[in-house]
Design a protein around this motif. Structure first.
Motif, short mmCIF file in Angstrom:
data_model
loop_
_atom_site.label_atom_id
_atom_site.label_comp_id
_atom_site.label_asym_id
_atom_site.label_seq_id
_atom_site.Cartn_x
_atom_site.Cartn_y
_atom_site.Cartn_z
N SER A 285 0.59 -1.15 -0.22
CA SER A 285 -0.14 -0.41 -0.02
C SER A 285 0.84 1.24 -0.08
N THR A 286 2.02 1.47 0.65
CA THR A 286 2.59 2.32 0.71
C THR A 286 3.32 2.10 -0.51
N PHE A 287 3.72 1.47 -1.11
CA PHE A 287 4.45 1.59 -2.85
C PHE A 287 3.96 2.38 -3.23
N TYR A 288 2.44 2.01 -3.65
CA TYR A 288 1.80 2.10 -4.36
C TYR A 288 0.85 3.77 -4.16
N ILE A 289 0.62 4.38 -2.73
CA ILE A 289 0.48 5.29 -2.51
C ILE A 289 2.07 6.47 -3.34
N LEU A 290 3.16 5.75 -2.71
CA LEU A 290 4.59 6.72 -3.63
C LEU A 290 4.25 7.01 -4.66
N LEU A 291 3.53 6.05 -5.82
CA LEU A 291 3.63 5.88 -7.02
C LEU A 291 2.83 7.26 -7.60
N ALA A 292 1.12 6.51 -6.75
CA ALA A 292 0.67 7.77 -7.45
C ALA A 292 0.78 9.37 -6.67
N LEU A 293 2.02 9.88 -5.58
CA LEU A 293 1.76 11.19 -5.49
C LEU A 293 3.35 11.48 -6.51
N THR A 294 3.91 11.21 -7.50
CA THR A 294 4.85 11.07 -8.41
C THR A 294 4.22 12.77 -9.12
N GLU A 295 2.40 12.70 -8.90
CA GLU A 295 1.54 14.00 -9.12
C GLU A 295 1.20 14.04 -7.48
N PRO A 296 0.71 15.53 -8.17
CA PRO A 296 -0.11 15.88 -6.87
C PRO A 296 -1.23 15.42 -6.76
N ARG A 297 -1.32 14.79 -6.20
CA ARG A 297 -3.36 14.10 -5.55
C ARG A 297 -3.68 14.33 -4.56
N HIS A 298 -4.41 14.57 -4.04
CA HIS A 298 -5.67 14.38 -3.02
C HIS A 298 -6.33 12.51 -2.49
N GLY A 299 -6.68 12.72 -1.61
CA GLY A 299 -6.70 11.14 -0.75
C GLY A 299 -8.07 10.77 -2.08
N LEU B 153 -8.08 10.82 -5.69
CA LEU B 153 -7.68 10.47 -6.40
C LEU B 153 -6.30 9.21 -6.15
N ILE B 154 -5.69 9.25 -5.31
CA ILE B 154 -5.03 8.54 -5.18
C ILE B 154 -5.67 7.51 -4.93
N MET B 155 -6.66 6.90 -4.30
CA MET B 155 -7.29 5.69 -4.58
C MET B 155 -7.45 4.90 -5.37
N GLN B 156 -8.47 6.14 -6.40
CA GLN B 156 -8.80 5.91 -7.60
C GLN B 156 -7.78 5.56 -8.32
N PHE B 157 -5.93 5.89 -8.02
CA PHE B 157 -5.10 5.47 -8.88
C PHE B 157 -4.77 4.83 -9.40
N VAL B 158 -4.21 4.47 -7.53
CA VAL B 158 -4.08 2.88 -7.61
C VAL B 158 -5.04 1.72 -7.73
N GLU B 159 -6.59 2.12 -7.63
CA GLU B 159 -6.81 0.95 -8.31
C GLU B 159 -7.09 1.11 -9.86
N GLU B 160 -6.79 1.63 -10.29
CA GLU B 160 -7.35 1.61 -12.13
C GLU B 160 -5.57 1.14 -13.13
N LEU B 161 -4.41 1.06 -11.85
CA LEU B 161 -3.50 1.30 -11.94
C LEU B 161 -2.81 -0.17 -11.90
N THR B 162 -3.59 -0.24 -10.79
CA THR B 162 -3.53 -2.15 -10.55
C THR B 162 -4.85 -2.52 -11.17
N ASN B 163 -5.63 -2.52 -12.06
CA ASN B 163 -6.93 -3.26 -12.77
C ASN B 163 -7.56 -4.10 -11.40
N GLY B 164 -7.77 -2.98 -10.41
CA GLY B 164 -8.94 -3.64 -9.10
C GLY B 164 -8.01 -4.48 -8.37
N ARG B 165 -6.60 -4.78 -8.41
CA ARG B 165 -5.70 -5.85 -8.10
C ARG B 165 -5.67 -5.14 -6.37
N VAL B 166 -5.01 -3.52 -5.93
CA VAL B 166 -5.17 -3.34 -5.14
C VAL B 166 -6.46 -2.20 -4.85
N GLN B 167 -6.31 -2.54 -3.71
CA GLN B 167 -8.27 -1.45 -3.55
C GLN B 167 -7.46 -0.50 -2.13
#
Length: 110
Positions: free
Chosen positions: A15-29, A31-45
């Motif tokens: 989870s920490t790994f994916y949150i850091l990946l999400a924050l390579t661009e500015p995002r709020h909460g 959008l972070i959750m949405q980015f991770v879910e989309e990037l992982t095709n729903g594998r990580v929520q």
């Protein structure tokens, strides 16, 4: 050592790994959750409670920083230290995958 001390050891939870990946661009909460879910095709929520707990730890470790926002939604961005740790964790994870491939492919020697 408790699992939540892994940041100090330079190892990131998934989870920490994916949150850091999400924050390579500015995002709020959200959008972070949405980015991770989309990037992982729903594998990580990542749920809101977990995400904000991790964000607090990342801010305290100077791995991310809050940005001046419009008030309601606080956005965050990865710091140089966070980016460096993320790169090191990618190398660590790749080495783990390489080790597994070595075993599964049954090469016997390197």
């Amino acid at each position: 050592m408790p699992r939540n001390d892994t940041i100090g050891l330079g190892e990131l939870t998934d989870s920490t790994f994916y949150i850091l990946l999400a924050l390579t661009e500015p995002r709020h909460g959200y959008l972070i959750m949405q980015f991770v879910e989309e990037l992982t095709n729903g594998r990580v929520q990542i749920g809101p409670a977990s995400m904000y707990t991790i964000i607090k730890k990342l801010v305290n470790a100077s791995l991310i920083e809050p940005l001046d926002g419009d008030g309601k939604k606080k956005s965050y961005i990865i710091t140089d230290i966070g980016r460096e740790l993320l790169h090191e964790d990618v190398k660590r994870r790749q080495a783990m995958v390489d080790d597994a491939r070595f075993i599964f492919e049954g090469e016997g020697h390197r």
